[in-house]
Design an enzyme around this catalytic site. Sequence first.
Site, PDB file in Angstrom:
ATOM      1  CE  LYS A 280      62.856   3.630  63.292  1.00  9.82           C
ATOM      2  NZ  LYS A 280      64.300   3.541  63.498  1.00  9.82           N
ATOM      3  CD  GLU A 363      78.631  -0.613  65.949  1.00  8.76           C
ATOM      4  OE1 GLU A 363      79.038  -0.282  64.811  1.00  8.76           O
ATOM      5  OE2 GLU A 363      77.420  -0.727  66.224  1.00  8.76           O
ATOM      6  NE  ARG A 391      80.373  -3.898  60.796  1.00  9.09           N
ATOM      7  CZ  ARG A 391      79.266  -3.338  60.337  1.00  9.09           C
ATOM      8  NH1 ARG A 391      78.916  -2.143  60.725  1.00  9.09           N
ATOM      9  NH2 ARG A 391      78.529  -3.971  59.464  1.00  9.09           N
TER      10      ARG A 391
END
Length: 617
Positions: A280, A363, A391
């Site tokens: 990343k 979530e 969600r």
Amino acid sequence: MQLDKINKVNDIKKLSISEKIELSSELRNYILEIVSKNGGHLASNLGIIELTIALESVFDVSKDRIIWDVGHQCYVHKILTGRKNDMKNMRQFDGISGFPKTSESETDSFNTGHSSTSISAAMGIATARDLRHKDYNVIAVIGDGALTGGMALEALNHVGSSKTKIMVILNDNEMSISKNIGGMNELLTKLRVKKNYTKSNKYGKNVIKKIPFLGNKIVDLISRLKSGIKQIIIPGMFFEDIGFKYLGPVDGHNISDLEDLISKAKDLEGPTLIHVLTKKGKGYSYAEMTPEKYHGISKFNIETGEPISYTVDYSAIFGKKLVQMAKKNKKIVAVTAAMKDGTGMTAFSVKYPERFFDVGIAEQHALTFSAGMAKEKLIPFISLYSSFYQRGYDQVIHDICLQNLHVIMCVDRAGVVGNDGATHHGLLDLSFFRIIPNITIMAPCNFKELELMMDFSLEHNGPIVIRYPRGGEHNILYPIKNIRYGKAEILAKGNDLTIITIGNSVYKGIELLKKLSSDDYSCDLINCRFLKPLDHKTILKSIQKTKKIIVIEDNTIVGGLCTCIKELLVEYNVNDIKSEFIAYPDEIITHGSVSDLEKKYGQDLYTIYKKSKRILK
Ligand SMILES: Cc1ncc(C[n+]2csc(CCOP(=O)(O)OP(=O)(O)O)c2C)c(N)n1
């Protein structure tokens, strides 16, 4: 410049490997330049350059379907599919989106923004392909962070047991926004240390041969598969067990190896998963060192890596206050779903690691996990972004509210969030929370009120929502009184107009009040504080006096404060009222700066003032 040769879909196919390597570094500079000016998702895009090049070299994006999970890493794809110049206006009002949008390009196969949807969407698209006897490839590109989301696991379960031809590309950079966590991450760690796939790698075959009794049989079987693929299939444990052919791991920055492996896997039938290892932030040292800081970033200075401007925001105030509260009250626990930094919980995680829980992009689990802790007398503060509560809606209803559990649900990034656009605006939460029994809903108008609401929420035994916006620009300096359950606060008194507002819209009420005062009007200004229970008495008393109301909120017009007031007028038979309702329309709200969006949707102060003058006439 190789970038000059990239103007339309499939131009990438014309470049040689060495030209593609050159292009990678040009793309790095280009993306860096754009994100430093417009803000956006930097580290993920720097890490996925070679993988995107390889994918779009092997596949034909004019007919094959690539689904980018979350979609924040789609910048390279946009550049390779004819949107190179549009990137300059990416995320700006009237510019292209920072996420895949089917309305923007046919090469964007599916809209994304929320995590962990790509494999489900891919399965749907591939199933439609097969039932309609079409012929195209379907590829889901998903990060190791997104793989922690329940939906991704549900989809793997479905796809693995099917015979459907789907390719899942697992872009594994060991990071979600922060360091990735959990059992899935442990599994990937084991796979990561396997010898990397390279074109000349015979490793797989040798490993398989060593399996007692079955080894040679497996090698025979593999040998019957298409030539060239046999040496690259090695047991990937979990993925193989649930029905995928696992290939890799492969160096995600080696275009040649990537193309080789992907094109071999392309010919395999059934579900395949290619494990790609990437870094990343690759190529920009600041982002490589602290990728979490450069995951999503506003304008910054390329030389120093520092943001151009910085404001203290609600998340930071929330995080600081939570640490103070946790010191006094040992029952307090903090829960995040992979958004430790964004929700301001980093300090808490350092100070009270045993009471801090990052559950990954999960979530639904985070909410029911909080419910479980609340059931046994801990006091969870869970902080999710408004749009991600969508969600976990059933968990809020079924697990928290129906059992009337004391979970403090902090709703960050409520209202319009600006440049991330439609998938990330928090414009629905007042509406969807309001209809749930047992719930209390509050929204602070400034930092001080947020702190008072947090104190209040600790004492209130039941499900409670505290909703606040991104940033902190409108932290009005106003003497705030203590919170009383269900009581609004009257910020100004007058006779001509009742201004009713809540949370981050209170500052607009104050600005309107100032403007109207200079026109010699006097107004009641009501800060509701609570959407539920709403202070009917105070509001009605004022309306009956002034007979004119303007309601201002930063939610959709359907179901929030405006709707509450309309219901109130009907319920109490209040007639002969002049009214204006200021809220976001029942539409998909686009991206752009908050002020551009406010102007477009009639939420700016000038429009509000004009509308109030209309009813005052
Ligand atoms: C449902 C949901 N929760 C949280 C987020 C916020 N979010 C965006 S990207 C991201 C991390 C994704 O990590 P990964 O899939 O590994 O991709 P990477 O950025 O590392 O390439 C998170 C948590 C989201 N988009 N959707």
